[in-house]
Design an enzyme around this catalytic site. Structure first.
Site, PDB file in Angstrom:
ATOM      1  N   GLY A  18      -4.727  -1.662   4.958  1.00  0.00           N
ATOM      2  CA  GLY A  18      -4.161  -2.886   4.711  1.00  0.00           C
ATOM      3  C   GLY A  18      -4.917  -3.948   5.152  1.00  0.00           C
ATOM      4  NE  ARG A  19      -6.558  -3.842  10.802  1.00  0.00           N
ATOM      5  CZ  ARG A  19      -5.912  -2.514  11.056  1.00  0.00           C
ATOM      6  NH1 ARG A  19      -4.778  -2.527  10.296  1.00  0.00           N
ATOM      7  NH2 ARG A  19      -6.400  -1.659  11.723  1.00  0.00           N
ATOM      8  CE  LYS A  79       5.444  -1.340  10.241  1.00  0.00           C
ATOM      9  NZ  LYS A  79       4.571  -0.522   9.164  1.00  0.00           N
ATOM     10  CD  GLU A  98       9.157  -5.998   7.006  1.00  0.00           C
ATOM     11  OE1 GLU A  98       8.841  -4.990   6.742  1.00  0.00           O
ATOM     12  OE2 GLU A  98       8.648  -6.368   8.275  1.00  0.00           O
ATOM     13  CE  LYS A 118      -3.373   2.388   2.719  1.00  0.00           C
ATOM     14  NZ  LYS A 118      -4.395   2.282   3.835  1.00  0.00           N
ATOM     15  CD  GLU A 143      -2.066  -4.452  11.516  1.00  0.00           C
ATOM     16  OE1 GLU A 143      -2.414  -4.291  10.189  1.00  0.00           O
ATOM     17  OE2 GLU A 143      -0.721  -4.868  11.444  1.00  0.00           O
ATOM     18  CG  HIS A 171      -5.758 -36.159  16.785  1.00  0.00           C
ATOM     19  ND1 HIS A 171      -5.936 -37.359  17.313  1.00  0.00           N
ATOM     20  CD2 HIS A 171      -6.772 -36.040  15.723  1.00  0.00           C
ATOM     21  CE1 HIS A 171      -7.148 -38.193  16.735  1.00  0.00           C
ATOM     22  NE2 HIS A 171      -7.723 -37.223  15.904  1.00  0.00           N
TER      23      HIS A 171
HETATM   24  O1  F6P Z   1       2.797  -2.901   9.810  1.00  0.00           O
HETATM   25  C1  F6P Z   1       1.809  -3.163   9.599  1.00  0.00           C
HETATM   26  C2  F6P Z   1       1.224  -2.871   8.065  1.00  0.00           C
HETATM   27  O2  F6P Z   1       1.258  -1.602   8.205  1.00  0.00           O
HETATM   28  C3  F6P Z   1       0.056  -3.516   7.755  1.00  0.00           C
HETATM   29  O3  F6P Z   1      -1.038  -2.725   8.549  1.00  0.00           O
HETATM   30  C4  F6P Z   1      -0.122  -3.729   6.622  1.00  0.00           C
HETATM   31  O4  F6P Z   1      -0.788  -4.518   6.164  1.00  0.00           O
HETATM   32  C5  F6P Z   1       1.278  -3.980   6.275  1.00  0.00           C
HETATM   33  O5  F6P Z   1       2.064  -3.389   7.499  1.00  0.00           O
HETATM   34  C6  F6P Z   1       1.956  -3.997   4.753  1.00  0.00           C
HETATM   35  O6  F6P Z   1       1.892  -2.721   4.612  1.00  0.00           O
HETATM   36  P1  F6P Z   1       2.274  -2.335   2.893  1.00  0.00           P
HETATM   37  O7  F6P Z   1       1.011  -2.608   2.264  1.00  0.00           O
HETATM   38  O8  F6P Z   1       2.244  -0.583   2.975  1.00  0.00           O
HETATM   39  O9  F6P Z   1       3.536  -2.631   2.504  1.00  0.00           O
END
Ligand code: F6P
Length: 539
Positions: free
Chosen positions: A266-267, A503, A211, A205, A352, A383
């Site tokens: 995002g979620r 972060k 990452e 987003k 979240e 199990h």
């Molecule tokens: O660190 C949390 C977050 O901001 C989530 O809410 C989001 O889904 C994820 O990181 C990834 O963010 P982006 O889509 O901006 O890379």
């Protein structure tokens, strides 16, 4: 408003003192009709709430609480595109992502409906080109693997759904999901792939997530190391983002960018262009069926009266257990191997969103919020951890999710699977008393160990079959459950400030770890506490 200071809350607290200790055995003995009465539908989902520790009065009081908290007004405000994400001053309009084009919606001067359907048309054209082999890699070969690079909401939705809908996917194509900055993730997911036939979908987003940008850079290097030149990047990389400038800066042709908007959290972004890799895998028609499934439950949520509104009632039950019984966790038990990633997906959606300790107005919470979600598909969980569900000391509400028809009809397997699901919820609810255990001839000293306390609540959700449409319905059901809980607690379920500090600190520490020379852990730039400094030094 502090919801815990209202008369409706006080009435529930009083009611809990009166009925909290009542057992499901008693409630069913007094009222066998409750099984039929406490069952409802949302789209094709049959939602059985009878095995909850509630009476009709409990439900009336919970609905009164929802009214007092302004849940109906808040639902309407979301669908109108009001800025209900107050801390970020944003609308919350994931429901617009799956509404038909005929439903007009203008937000902040933007024709949302037209924008959504323009992107969907672009996604469809792209997915068709990849699936047909028209989209070629730099050597002229067709694409065989689509690798989604993203994390959190830019990974979990399509990753969960790709597993869930594998039966509907094109088996000549493989989709992979790389999320972790652990190099293992990229290495393992690409080890058997050919760069010439691999397409990366970089989903972020913000397009600033460490990452994702790191993995995308590693992916570009992997492509170039195979002998491709820079011009190959355009054929092997597309992006999904709200941030055009950052996509361009990364070197991805913005003609190959699929847009979404800041009013999609995002979620909550799974039905935005973030679903692109899933659309390629299952095809645009199945994807459209999934969106229609979401929309069916969105409409149920928007229009059904509170007492018949299944996501609302489920959200209220979650509040009932969290705040009046002190439950801290919630198990999700899909009796479908295809739904193995559903608990992970729901962890982000629920935790979240509602893992907050202040209300939207900044005042501290005066009651508990946000359960820990977790789970595994049945029967495997039986199990492993069901022992604790049946005989542990904590109250742990559970959701059982099953399907009438299997995707693979092999002998009696599906019937046996479902027999197990029905048996588990019944055993949790009704248990087995000391008298019943003794009557089996159990030695007296073993009886206490075999007693099943029962009175453990659960929801059972049954859908006709796991299809794109029912998956969409199920996810929308959970999204709106989370919304309801947030509305009761008066929190902003759409921000996630709690993830930011970690972060920033990782960015601050990173140079000390990546440096070739021993870092000066006392330096003010690193600013580490003694424990962390010692760990870094040891590392
Ligand atoms: O660190 C949390 C977050 O901001 C989530 O809410 C989001 O889904 C994820 O990181 C990834 O963010 P982006 O889509 O901006 O890379």
């Amino acid at each position: 408003m502090d919801i815990t200071a209202t008369d409706e809350w006080a009435a529930l607290a009083e009611h809990h003192r009166a009925v909290g200790a009542r057992t499901l055995r008693e409630l069913f003995a007094e009222d066998p009709e409750r099984a039929a009465r406490l069952t409802g539908t949302a789209g094709d989902l049959h939602v059985d709430l009878a095995k909850h520790r509630v009476t009709d009065e409990t439900l009336q009081l919970l609905v009164a609480l929802a009214e007092r908290a302004g849940v109906p007004e808040r639902i309407a405000a979301m669908f109108r595109g009001e800025h209900i994400n107050t801390t970020e001053d944003r609308a919350v309009l994931h429901v617009a992502l799956r509404a038909p084009e005929s439903v007009p919606l203008t937000v902040d001067g933007q024709d949302v409906s037209a924008d959504v359907h323009a992107v969907l048309a672009k996604m469809r054209a792209f997915a068709d080109r990849v699936r047909s082999g028209e989209w070629k890699g730099h050597t002229g070969e067709r694409i065989r693997a689509v690798v989604n690079i993203g994390i959190g909401g830019s990974d979990l939705g399509p990753a969960m759904a790709y597993t869930a809908l594998a039966d509907y996917s094109d088996r000549d194509l493989t989709a992979r999901f790389v999320s972790n900055i652990d190099p293992t993730d990229f290495a393992e997911k690409t080890r058997d792939l050919d760069p010439a036939t691999t397409l990366f979908v970089v989903c972020s987003k913000t397009f600033t997530t460490l990452e994702t940008l790191t993995n995308a850079t590693v992916a570009r290097d992997w492509l170039l190391a195979s002998g491709a030149d820079e011009s190959a990047v355009a054929e092997h990389f597309v992006a999904v983002s709200t941030n055009t400038d950052a996509v361009a800066e990364f070197g991805i042709d913005t003609a190959n960018m699929f847009e979404f908007w800041d009013w999609v959290g995002g979620r909550y972004s799974f039905t935005s262009a973030i679903g692109l890799s899933l659309m390629v895998a299952i095809g645009p028609d199945a994807y459209a069926e999934m969106l229609a499934g979401f929309h069916a439950v969105d409409e149920h949520f928007r229009t059904a009266p509170l007492a018949e509104n299944m996501p609302v009632v489920q959200g209220l039950l979650n509040v009932w257990y969290t705040d009046f019984f002190g439950a801290q966790s919630h198990a999700v038990l899909p009796y479908s191997q295809y739904l193995s990633r559903l608990p992970a997906y729901l962890q982000q959606l629920t935790m979240e969103s509602n893992g907050k300790s202040v209300q939207a107005d900044g005042q501290p919470m005066t009651t508990a919020t946000g359960e820990v979600y977790w789970g595994e598909p049945g029967t495997n969980g039986q199990h492993a951890f069901h022992q604790l569900l049946h005989q542990g000391t904590s109250l742990l509400p559970a959701d059982f999710i099953g399907f009438g028809e299997p995707n693979h009809d092999i002998g009696e397997m599906h019937d046996l699977l479902m027999a197990n699901m029905f048996a588990q919820s019944a055993a949790l609810a009704f248990g087995k008393s000391a008298e019943e255990v003794s009557a089996d001839g159990t030695p007296a000293d073993v009886v206490p160990h075999k007693v099943m306390p029962g009175n453990r609540p659960s929801t059972t959700i049954l859908a006709p079959k796991l299809t794109p449409a029912t998956l969409g319905q199920l996810i929308a059901f959970y999204e709106h459950t989370v919304f309801t809980q947030g509305a009761i607690w008066q929190i902003d379920s759409f921000d996630q400030w709690g993830v930011e500090l970690g972060k920033v600190m990782a960015r601050q520490l990173a140079p000390a770890l990546t440096s070739e020379t021993a870092p000066d852990m006392d330096s003010p730039e690193i600013d580490a506490d003694p424990s962390t400094a010692a760990l870094v030094a040891h590392y």
